[in-house]
Design an enzyme around this catalytic site. Structure first.
Site, PDB file in Angstrom:
ATOM      1  N   TYR A  61      39.639  47.425  30.904  1.00 35.70           N
ATOM      2  CA  TYR A  61      39.524  45.835  31.075  1.00 35.70           C
ATOM      3  C   TYR A  61      37.986  45.308  30.654  1.00 35.70           C
ATOM      4  O   TYR A  61      37.014  45.528  31.081  1.00 35.70           O
ATOM      5  CB  TYR A  61      39.623  45.574  32.552  1.00 35.70           C
ATOM      6  CG  TYR A  61      41.000  45.781  33.101  1.00 35.70           C
ATOM      7  CD1 TYR A  61      42.017  45.894  32.430  1.00 35.70           C
ATOM      8  CD2 TYR A  61      41.172  45.768  34.652  1.00 35.70           C
ATOM      9  CE1 TYR A  61      43.262  46.271  33.258  1.00 35.70           C
ATOM     10  CE2 TYR A  61      42.419  46.140  35.205  1.00 35.70           C
ATOM     11  CZ  TYR A  61      43.401  46.359  34.315  1.00 35.70           C
ATOM     12  OH  TYR A  61      44.562  46.482  35.188  1.00 35.70           O
ATOM     13  N   LEU A 207      52.231  37.664  41.787  1.00 40.26           N
ATOM     14  CA  LEU A 207      52.450  36.407  41.406  1.00 40.26           C
ATOM     15  C   LEU A 207      53.129  36.249  39.952  1.00 40.26           C
ATOM     16  O   LEU A 207      52.897  35.274  39.352  1.00 40.26           O
ATOM     17  CB  LEU A 207      51.118  35.792  41.322  1.00 40.26           C
ATOM     18  CG  LEU A 207      50.454  35.590  42.787  1.00 40.26           C
ATOM     19  CD1 LEU A 207      49.266  34.471  42.668  1.00 40.26           C
ATOM     20  CD2 LEU A 207      51.519  34.792  43.755  1.00 40.26           C
ATOM     21  N   ALA A 208      53.487  37.502  39.228  1.00 39.81           N
ATOM     22  CA  ALA A 208      54.120  37.295  38.160  1.00 39.81           C
ATOM     23  C   ALA A 208      53.353  36.728  36.974  1.00 39.81           C
ATOM     24  O   ALA A 208      53.817  35.827  36.476  1.00 39.81           O
ATOM     25  CB  ALA A 208      55.523  36.824  38.001  1.00 39.81           C
ATOM     26  N   GLY A 210      51.063  34.667  37.172  1.00 41.22           N
ATOM     27  CA  GLY A 210      50.493  33.164  37.382  1.00 41.22           C
ATOM     28  C   GLY A 210      52.023  32.487  37.566  1.00 41.22           C
ATOM     29  O   GLY A 210      51.891  31.282  37.853  1.00 41.22           O
TER      30      GLY A 210
END
Length: 302
Positions: A61, A207-208, A210
């Site tokens: 990341y 939350l997939a 967003g």
């Protein structure tokens, strides 16, 4: 913020965790676009103030940016937040497992960035299914756990269905997998089986990316560098249609964030729902979910 036991381990974690991929920019792994370091720092501080005690990250990341951010901001010592990081992604993308020397170097770099002698949880990062069930893949992790570099080991799978392969491995203590209102693969017996085996489950993409936040629709556009800008229009329309079908089940006045997290946290087999955030204001929306209890229709996880 409620806490839950992490499988059969001695750890307890906040039932909502912070995912740091959205805070890391696009270096190393395409994400949500450029990052403002000051805003990223404010987001982590807001999570700490909200009582979040589980922070999820990975060496890839931001080419280590997210781990370094957490290393600077999270306190150490007794009662410190639980850190979960991941590794091996670049090797797995080539269809092979990292060798022991390469893996040790990768874990050593994560320890340095996180400023921790012991990484609480270390996960293999999206290994291909044909490697998940092989004992040799876990030996480097076992070596490092035996040397005191890692507390608990596990796997982060790209698809929930691949979690079945991880459950069969005695070395695996933690399985991280996608689970949300639009992706319920994990609810097809995997969660209950994990609980029976004493494996901890961390849910990600709750939350997939967003799409279950209530902010986006078929006409939504995204900034340059945001991987969601490449989604075809028909895919966005399909997501909107699936979400519309769920609308009748949302309680009056309930936000999409609350609805989505309630669905995930209703399962006591899940130790924590990991939510990615890019702004400190987004942390405020998680406070209500942090107080939710599992549905009484499910047996307690611990």
């Amino acid at each position: 913020m409620r806490t839950r036991r992490l499988g059969k381990t001695a750890l307890r974690v906040s039932q909502v965790g912070l995912g740091t991929w959205p805070l890391a920019g696009n270096a190393g792994l395409a994400g949500y676009g450029s990052v403002d370091p000051e805003r990223a720092e404010a987001t982590v501080r807001a999570a700490l103030e909200a009582g979040i005690t589980l922070f999820d990250t990975a060496g890839i990341y931001g080419d280590g940016f997210a781990e370094s951010l957490l290393g600077r901001l999270l306190p150490g010592g007794e009662g410190a937040p639980v850190l979960c990081t991941k590794g091996g992604f670049s090797h797995f993308a080539q269809g092979r497992a990292p060798d022991r020397r390469a893996f040790k170097a990768e874990v050593a770099a994560s320890r340095d960035r996180l400023r921790r002698e012991v990484i609480d949880i270390y996960l293999l990062h999206n290994p291909p299914p044909f490697l998940i069930g092989l004992p040799d893949v876990y030996r480097p992790l076992q070596d490092l756990r035996d040397h005191g570099w890692i507390g608990h080991i596990g796997v982060s799978v790209a698809r929930a269905i691949d979690g079945w392969l991880a459950l069969d491995r005695p070395e695996v203590e933690v399985v991280q997998l996608p689970f949300n209102l639009l992706n319920t693969q994990a609810d097809q017996g995997l969660l209950s089986r994990a609980a029976d085996l004493g494996k901890a489950v961390l849910a990600r993409e709750v939350l997939a990316n967003g799409w279950l936040s209530g902010r986006y629709g078929p006409a939504s556009t995204f900034a340059a560098g945001d991987f969601r800008q490449h989604l075809p229009a028909e895919v966005k329309a399909a997501i909107a249609g699936d979400r519309a079908a769920l609308e009748p089940y949302r309680r009056p006045g309930e936000s999409w964030v609350d609805f989505s997290l309630r669905f995930v946290l209703d399962r006591p087999e899940i130790s924590s729902a990991i939510v990615g955030a890019r702004h400190p204001q987004q942390i405020e929306a998680l406070s209500k979910a942090g107080t939710l209890s599992p549905s009484p229709s499910w047996h307690p996880a611990d």
